[in-house]
Design a protein around this motif. Sequence first.
Motif, short mmCIF file in Angstrom:
data_model
loop_
_atom_site.label_atom_id
_atom_site.label_comp_id
_atom_site.label_asym_id
_atom_site.label_seq_id
_atom_site.Cartn_x
_atom_site.Cartn_y
_atom_site.Cartn_z
N TYR A 150 45.76 56.91 -102.46
CA TYR A 150 47.08 56.97 -103.08
C TYR A 150 47.64 55.61 -103.52
N GLY A 151 47.14 54.55 -102.96
CA GLY A 151 47.71 53.25 -103.23
C GLY A 151 47.11 52.57 -104.43
N GLY A 152 47.79 51.57 -104.86
CA GLY A 152 47.25 50.69 -105.89
C GLY A 152 46.61 49.49 -105.21
N LEU A 153 45.74 48.85 -105.90
CA LEU A 153 45.04 47.70 -105.33
C LEU A 153 45.97 46.53 -105.09
N GLY A 154 47.01 46.43 -105.90
CA GLY A 154 47.87 45.25 -105.82
C GLY A 154 47.20 44.12 -106.58
N ASP A 155 47.75 42.94 -106.43
CA ASP A 155 47.15 41.80 -107.11
C ASP A 155 47.07 40.61 -106.15
N ARG A 156 46.68 39.50 -106.68
CA ARG A 156 46.49 38.29 -105.88
C ARG A 156 47.75 37.93 -105.09
N SER A 157 48.92 38.09 -105.70
CA SER A 157 50.17 37.71 -105.01
C SER A 157 50.44 38.59 -103.80
N ASN A 158 50.07 39.88 -103.87
CA ASN A 158 50.26 40.75 -102.71
C ASN A 158 49.41 40.29 -101.54
N SER A 159 48.13 40.10 -101.80
CA SER A 159 47.24 39.71 -100.71
C SER A 159 47.51 38.30 -100.22
N LEU A 160 47.98 37.40 -101.09
CA LEU A 160 48.32 36.05 -100.66
C LEU A 160 49.49 36.07 -99.66
N PRO A 171 46.83 32.82 -85.93
CA PRO A 171 45.92 31.79 -86.46
C PRO A 171 44.52 31.87 -85.85
N SER A 172 44.41 32.41 -84.65
CA SER A 172 43.10 32.49 -83.99
C SER A 172 42.12 33.39 -84.75
N LEU A 173 42.62 34.27 -85.61
CA LEU A 173 41.74 35.14 -86.38
C LEU A 173 41.04 34.40 -87.52
N ALA A 174 41.55 33.24 -87.88
CA ALA A 174 40.98 32.43 -88.96
C ALA A 174 40.75 33.26 -90.22
N LEU A 175 41.77 33.99 -90.62
CA LEU A 175 41.65 34.84 -91.81
C LEU A 175 41.42 33.98 -93.06
N LYS A 176 40.60 34.48 -93.94
CA LYS A 176 40.30 33.78 -95.18
C LYS A 176 40.99 34.48 -96.34
N PHE A 177 41.40 33.71 -97.32
CA PHE A 177 41.99 34.25 -98.55
C PHE A 177 41.00 34.01 -99.67
N THR A 178 40.55 35.10 -100.32
CA THR A 178 39.57 34.97 -101.40
C THR A 178 40.22 35.06 -102.77
N GLY A 179 41.42 35.64 -102.83
CA GLY A 179 42.07 35.88 -104.11
C GLY A 179 41.74 37.23 -104.71
N ASP A 180 40.83 37.97 -104.07
CA ASP A 180 40.45 39.30 -104.52
C ASP A 180 41.19 40.32 -103.66
N PRO A 181 42.16 41.06 -104.21
CA PRO A 181 42.94 41.98 -103.40
C PRO A 181 42.13 43.11 -102.78
N ALA A 182 40.97 43.42 -103.34
CA ALA A 182 40.10 44.44 -102.75
C ALA A 182 39.43 43.92 -101.49
N VAL A 183 39.17 42.64 -101.42
CA VAL A 183 38.54 42.02 -100.26
C VAL A 183 39.60 41.63 -99.22
N ASP A 184 40.72 41.14 -99.68
CA ASP A 184 41.77 40.62 -98.80
C ASP A 184 42.67 41.75 -98.30
N ARG A 185 42.15 42.62 -97.45
CA ARG A 185 42.90 43.74 -96.92
C ARG A 185 43.47 43.45 -95.53
N TYR A 186 42.81 42.64 -94.73
CA TYR A 186 43.30 42.15 -93.44
C TYR A 186 43.73 43.25 -92.47
N HIS A 187 42.95 44.28 -92.36
CA HIS A 187 43.22 45.31 -91.35
C HIS A 187 41.91 46.00 -91.02
N SER A 188 41.95 46.82 -90.00
CA SER A 188 40.75 47.55 -89.64
C SER A 188 40.49 48.63 -90.69
N PRO A 189 39.24 49.00 -90.89
CA PRO A 189 38.89 49.95 -91.94
C PRO A 189 39.52 51.28 -91.69
#
Length: 189
Positions: A150-160, A171-189
């Motif tokens: 149901y959702g939209g992918l969003g864009d770079r600004s959403n995931s940033l 900070p201990s998770l050392a999350l990475k930002f790729t700029g790709d909103p499909a990759v930058d979901r930051y949650h469990s599947p």
Amino acid sequence: MREGLASARGRVGPNSNHWTTSLIANGLLRAKTAREAIRLIGAMIEEHGFLYYRAPHAGVACDRRWPRGVAHGNLRPGKDWTPDSGRPGGVWCAQRIPDGEVGCSANRSRIGAVDLKAPDQFLASTNILSLAEALGFWKPGTPFRWHDVYGGLGDRSNSLREWRALSLAAPSLALKFTGDPAVDRYHSP
């Protein structure tokens, strides 16, 4: 939200101009618990149709306290819904964020895999699966991920924005930002 879901026929919204049609006001005034508020808001959406008058093409995410946790909900209009259609006037889902965890939403769907057999973790509209199937967004037997269906992918600004909030909170998770909103979901599947 995904294209093809918007409807201008809804009568209730998250913060409409009058308390009688405001989902937030009704949840706060009439419910004693977060679960009760979620069910009340969901029933209002299904009966009266969802309309986000500030951006009729958009859905809404909301966070509400759930006993011993927080719920993150996503609401969407009902495509081609009318009050006399006999169908729910929207589709919605809420997920409990467990104690000790953080949720973040920057104007895009955040709920991933939905397990309707876990009512202590998920609440959803009666049409969550049937509408997705009818619209060709999902096929039974395949994984049901709210943000994909149901959702939209969003864009770079959403995931940033999500990356920044979550990287500061954990900070201990050392999350990475790729700029790709499909990759930058930051949650469990």
